[in-house]
Design an enzyme around this catalytic site. Structure first.
Site, PDB file in Angstrom:
ATOM      1  N   ARG A 115      72.482  68.265  43.274  1.00 25.35           N
ATOM      2  CA  ARG A 115      71.207  68.121  42.610  1.00 25.35           C
ATOM      3  C   ARG A 115      71.729  67.117  41.411  1.00 25.35           C
ATOM      4  O   ARG A 115      72.152  67.762  40.568  1.00 25.35           O
ATOM      5  CB  ARG A 115      70.404  69.025  42.592  1.00 25.35           C
ATOM      6  CG  ARG A 115      68.723  68.713  42.147  1.00 25.35           C
ATOM      7  CD  ARG A 115      68.019  69.902  42.075  1.00 25.35           C
ATOM      8  NE  ARG A 115      67.697  70.503  43.198  1.00 25.35           N
ATOM      9  CZ  ARG A 115      67.302  71.830  43.555  1.00 25.35           C
ATOM     10  NH1 ARG A 115      67.072  72.526  42.372  1.00 25.35           N
ATOM     11  NH2 ARG A 115      67.009  72.122  44.792  1.00 25.35           N
ATOM     12  N   ARG A 162      65.985  74.017  33.894  1.00 29.59           N
ATOM     13  CA  ARG A 162      66.243  73.039  35.107  1.00 29.59           C
ATOM     14  C   ARG A 162      65.808  71.495  34.042  1.00 29.59           C
ATOM     15  O   ARG A 162      65.306  71.496  33.079  1.00 29.59           O
ATOM     16  CB  ARG A 162      65.579  73.101  36.247  1.00 29.59           C
ATOM     17  CG  ARG A 162      65.894  74.684  36.746  1.00 29.59           C
ATOM     18  CD  ARG A 162      67.011  74.570  37.744  1.00 29.59           C
ATOM     19  NE  ARG A 162      67.231  75.827  38.335  1.00 29.59           N
ATOM     20  CZ  ARG A 162      66.885  76.063  39.526  1.00 29.59           C
ATOM     21  NH1 ARG A 162      66.098  75.264  40.621  1.00 29.59           N
ATOM     22  NH2 ARG A 162      67.213  77.337  40.213  1.00 29.59           N
ATOM     23  N   LYS A 164      65.993  81.349  37.346  1.00 29.81           N
ATOM     24  CA  LYS A 164      65.334  79.694  36.925  1.00 29.81           C
ATOM     25  C   LYS A 164      64.402  79.559  36.058  1.00 29.81           C
ATOM     26  O   LYS A 164      63.306  80.383  36.041  1.00 29.81           O
ATOM     27  CB  LYS A 164      65.038  79.033  38.259  1.00 29.81           C
ATOM     28  CG  LYS A 164      63.925  79.537  38.888  1.00 29.81           C
ATOM     29  CD  LYS A 164      63.719  78.510  40.232  1.00 29.81           C
ATOM     30  CE  LYS A 164      64.514  78.934  41.455  1.00 29.81           C
ATOM     31  NZ  LYS A 164      64.160  78.268  42.710  1.00 29.81           N
ATOM     32  N   CYS A 173      58.402  74.849  47.058  1.00 29.82           N
ATOM     33  CA  CYS A 173      58.939  73.804  46.396  1.00 29.82           C
ATOM     34  C   CYS A 173      58.196  72.603  46.499  1.00 29.82           C
ATOM     35  O   CYS A 173      58.499  71.724  45.695  1.00 29.82           O
ATOM     36  CB  CYS A 173      60.381  73.355  47.270  1.00 29.82           C
ATOM     37  SG  CYS A 173      61.671  74.740  47.243  1.00 29.82           S
ATOM     38  N   LYS A 194      61.613  76.478  34.099  1.00 28.37           N
ATOM     39  CA  LYS A 194      61.117  75.170  34.416  1.00 28.37           C
ATOM     40  C   LYS A 194      60.170  74.595  33.319  1.00 28.37           C
ATOM     41  O   LYS A 194      59.312  75.439  32.942  1.00 28.37           O
ATOM     42  CB  LYS A 194      60.429  74.992  35.702  1.00 28.37           C
ATOM     43  CG  LYS A 194      61.483  75.251  36.753  1.00 28.37           C
ATOM     44  CD  LYS A 194      60.928  75.097  38.463  1.00 28.37           C
ATOM     45  CE  LYS A 194      61.964  75.330  39.358  1.00 28.37           C
ATOM     46  NZ  LYS A 194      61.362  75.059  40.819  1.00 28.37           N
ATOM     47  N   CYS A 236      67.700  73.321  54.231  1.00 28.75           N
ATOM     48  CA  CYS A 236      67.402  74.216  53.833  1.00 28.75           C
ATOM     49  C   CYS A 236      67.902  75.390  54.405  1.00 28.75           C
ATOM     50  O   CYS A 236      67.252  75.818  55.285  1.00 28.75           O
ATOM     51  CB  CYS A 236      66.028  74.283  53.171  1.00 28.75           C
ATOM     52  SG  CYS A 236      65.545  75.516  52.252  1.00 28.75           S
ATOM     53  N   CYS A 244      58.651  77.250  53.948  1.00 32.39           N
ATOM     54  CA  CYS A 244      58.615  78.565  53.701  1.00 32.39           C
ATOM     55  C   CYS A 244      57.656  78.895  52.531  1.00 32.39           C
ATOM     56  O   CYS A 244      57.392  77.835  51.732  1.00 32.39           O
ATOM     57  CB  CYS A 244      60.103  79.203  53.413  1.00 32.39           C
ATOM     58  SG  CYS A 244      60.726  78.900  51.753  1.00 32.39           S
ATOM     59  N   CYS A 293      58.429  69.553  51.190  1.00 29.73           N
ATOM     60  CA  CYS A 293      59.703  69.970  50.955  1.00 29.73           C
ATOM     61  C   CYS A 293      60.645  69.585  51.927  1.00 29.73           C
ATOM     62  O   CYS A 293      60.433  69.168  53.061  1.00 29.73           O
ATOM     63  CB  CYS A 293      59.805  71.552  50.609  1.00 29.73           C
ATOM     64  SG  CYS A 293      59.595  72.414  51.917  1.00 29.73           S
TER      65      CYS A 293
END
Ligand code: SRM
Ligand code: SF4
Length: 580
Positions: A79, A148, A213, A483, A215, A440, A479, A434
């Site tokens: 990424r 991120r 994480k 995302c 953001k 994934c 899921c 996503c």
């Protein structure tokens, strides 16, 4: 400042992986040179995330390989961070070239304005990361328990203020980057630096980095295309006349949850204060430090900042923030968002440059059959002197086109059929899917490969009702991790098992209200069965300019999720009823 409840024996195992890693080194270098396997050790897989790299395997091939008693076909996803989604033509070409060496030969524009390369062989990983860096880009901190890629409204600048906000977003991104030299050492043949102390210390993160994480997004009203309320920390630009006064500060947003576990939930951020532009770096750093110290390091399902804010309360977060800043912040100021979608087509900016917003289905830049998106964008990059701006809705803006170049770019857009936005339905232009399968590892159902087909069937219904051009935000994920920010879709679909989705309705078109579960575990046909009568009702009974999400609440299909954390409450009958 880790509290007593987070005693070493209770900490999640990732905490010891981080602390033993010597600032993210682990045994990544050794793993890379092990040519006996295409994979990395389990601990190193946790660490490579901080370097922007995920180990994956092509799930389409899993069953057959299992039958043939073959190991999984391991490859890696990288990424690439683009703060505010911005890159130059040269950078675009460099990344496009790299994709040619990947299994999938695609670029994926992500929902956080980054680019992903899927299907990199371990033996090519180092060269890939080095080439990314040679193009003056990085994968460092694209993933992992750190801040991120910082997002920023990519719309064509209406004034110098838009460029100022982008610069501030970039400064925050740089300020919060990890300082470890492990990245240079592993990927860029940097000098080996003995860690633990000295120049390799992490002044902000420490050796265990964040619990999870983190953001950050910057939004410029009336555009909420970055979905600022879905972020741990957000900044809403407050503009008066031609002056940027500063930013409202938002804390505690996040999407991810787990099916069947109501202790996990999507949550919209709270607006807690106003800060000036000069204070943004300080506020960002102190908020990150609060999460570093107070975030839950024992349970990763409860470790995001949204739970720290939920558990401690927004007032206590503000108090702690002001204590760490050493000064008080002002009260939030008025703002108004209108939508969380993208602008398409030609728009002129304040300097007279042209900007062209193009629709990219699922953010997937590829050549397939007659579709030549990858080649088309590369041909544009070869002659384009402005920039490329990725949007949080997985689309792209060809930015800063001089008047004299407009015709040439338009000719390329037509030649490579990138002008679909002119014909597409309102719902298609407002979709996010996503990645999900096949790359994934967490996907329970299809998303990117499914949503366009569902939208095609929905379009038939909408066309009959005269709603073809109606902008309706539809989002799907494979899921519940969120995302594609599906809980902010006026229609949200979240994969449960292959072929079945939970159907959510009622989010705000401006990204300021979460949706609510309408039907549990429905198939493709059942989704259409559920939506059809609601669309008919909407076409007949909507008020002037009423949005679909608002209508589903007023008409009683779902209750509104009025509080950021009230996602699971007030559910109506959710089982799908077969037609009698
Ligand atoms: Fe995500 C994990 C893809 C935006 C919440 N996400 C993943 C992984 C890396 C799967 C994994 O851990 O093995 C996915 C890789 C799929 C693949 O094959 O590429 C993945 N996430 C994506 C992207 C590419 C989706 C897309 O189609 O664009 C987005 C990359 C963004 C970027 O450039 O950084 C992406 N992920 C998001 C967002 C949206 C956002 O940030 O605005 C969210 C919800 C917001 C949030 O964080 O709360 C999101 N991803 C997650 C989660 C759930 C986190 C949680 O709090 O529970 C996971 C799983 C995890 O972290 O354990 C996850
Ligand atoms: Fe994978 Fe789930 Fe994220 Fe989709 S929402 S990319 S299926 S983790």
């Amino acid at each position: 400042m880790i509290s007593d409840s987070q005693s070493p024996e209770k900490l999640h195992k990732n905490e010891s992986i981080k602390s033993a890693s010597e600032f993210l080194r682990g045994t990544i270098l050794e793993g890379l040179s092990d040519s006996l396997t295409g994979s990395m050790s389990a601990d190193d897989q946790q660490l490579t995330k901080f370097h922007g790299i995920y180990q994956q395997d092509n799930r389409d091939h899993r069953a057959e390989r299992r039958r043939k008693k073959l190991d999984k076909a391991y490859t890696f996803m990288a990424r690439i961070c683009l703060p505010g989604g911005t890159c130059t033509s040269e950078q675009w070409i460099a990344i496009d070239d790299l994709a040619n060496y990947c299994e999938f030969n695609t670029l994926k524009i992500t929902t956080r304005q980054a680019l992903q390369l899927h299907g990199i062989l371990k033996s090519n990983l180092k060269n890939t990361i080095k080439t990314v860096n040679d193009a003056l880009l990085t994968t460092l901190a694209a993933c992992g328990d750190v801040n991120r890629n910082v997002m920023c409204n990519p719309n064509p600048p209406k004034s110098e203020i838009y460029n100022d906000v982008q610069s501030i977003a970039e400064a925050v991104d740089t300020h919060l980057k990890p300082r470890t030299s492990a990245y240079a050492e592993i990927w860029l043949d940097g000098e080996k630096i003995v860690s633990h102390g000295g120049s390799d210390a992490e002044p902000l993160y420490g050796e265990t980095y964040l619990p999870r994480k983190f953001k950050i997004a910057f939004a410029i009203p009336p555009h909420n295309d970055v979905d600022v309320f879905a972020h741990c920390l957000g900044f809403i630009a407050i503009i008066e006349g031609d002056k940027l006064l500063g930013f409202n500060v938002t804390v505690g947003g996040g999407m991810g949850m787990t099916h069947g576990n109501e202790e996990t939930f999507p949550r919209l951020a709270d607006v807690i204060a106003f800060c000036t532009s000069d204070q943004v770096l300080d506020v960002s750093e102190k908020i990150v430090s609060i999460q570093r110290d107070f975030g839950d390091r024992t349970n990763r399902a409860h470790a995001r900042f949204k739970y720290t804010v939920e558990d401690r309360g927004k007032d206590s977060i503000l108090k702690e923030l002001e204590a760490r800043l050493g000064y008080s912040l002002e009260e939030p100021k008025a703002y108004k968002f209108e939508s969380n979608g993208d602008l398409y087509g030609w728009v002129q900016d304040f300097e007279g440059f042209w900007n062209l917003g193009l629709y990219i289905e699922g953010g997937r830049v590829l050549d397939e059959g007659n579709l030549k998106i990858k080649t088309g964008l590369k041909e544009i990059a070869k002659i384009h002197k402005g920039d490329f701006r990725l949007t949080a809705n997985q689309n792209i803006i060809i930015g800063k086109i001089a008047e004299k170049d407009k015709k040439t770019i338009q000719a390329l857009v037509e030649e490579y059929e990138l002008d679909g936005y002119e014909r597409f339905s309102g719902i298609r232009k407002n979709q996010i899917a996503c990645v999900a399968l096949p790359t994934c590892g967490l996907a329970l159902a299809e998303s990117e490969r499914y949503l366009p087909k569902l939208v095609s069937d929905i379009e038939v219904l909408l066309e009959e009702l005269g709603l073809f051009k109606e902008p309706i935000v539809i989002r799907s994920t494979g899921c519940p991790n969120g995302c594609g920010r599906p809980y902010l879709g006026e229609i949200g679909l979240v994969g449960k098992v292959p072929g079945k989705y939970n159907l959510y309705l009622g989010a705000g078109f401006d990204g300021e209200r979460l949706n609510k579960l309408y039907k549990n575990s429905v198939t493709h046909e059942q989704i259409l069965d559920c939506l059809k009568p609601i669309f008919i009702d909407f076409a007949k009974n909507r008020k002037a300019n009423e949005r679909f999400g608002d209508f589903t609440i007023r008409a009683g299909y779902v209750n509104a999720t009025n509080d950021g954390n009230a996602f699971h409450s007030d559910l109506k009958e959710i089982q799908y009823q077969e037609k009698s």
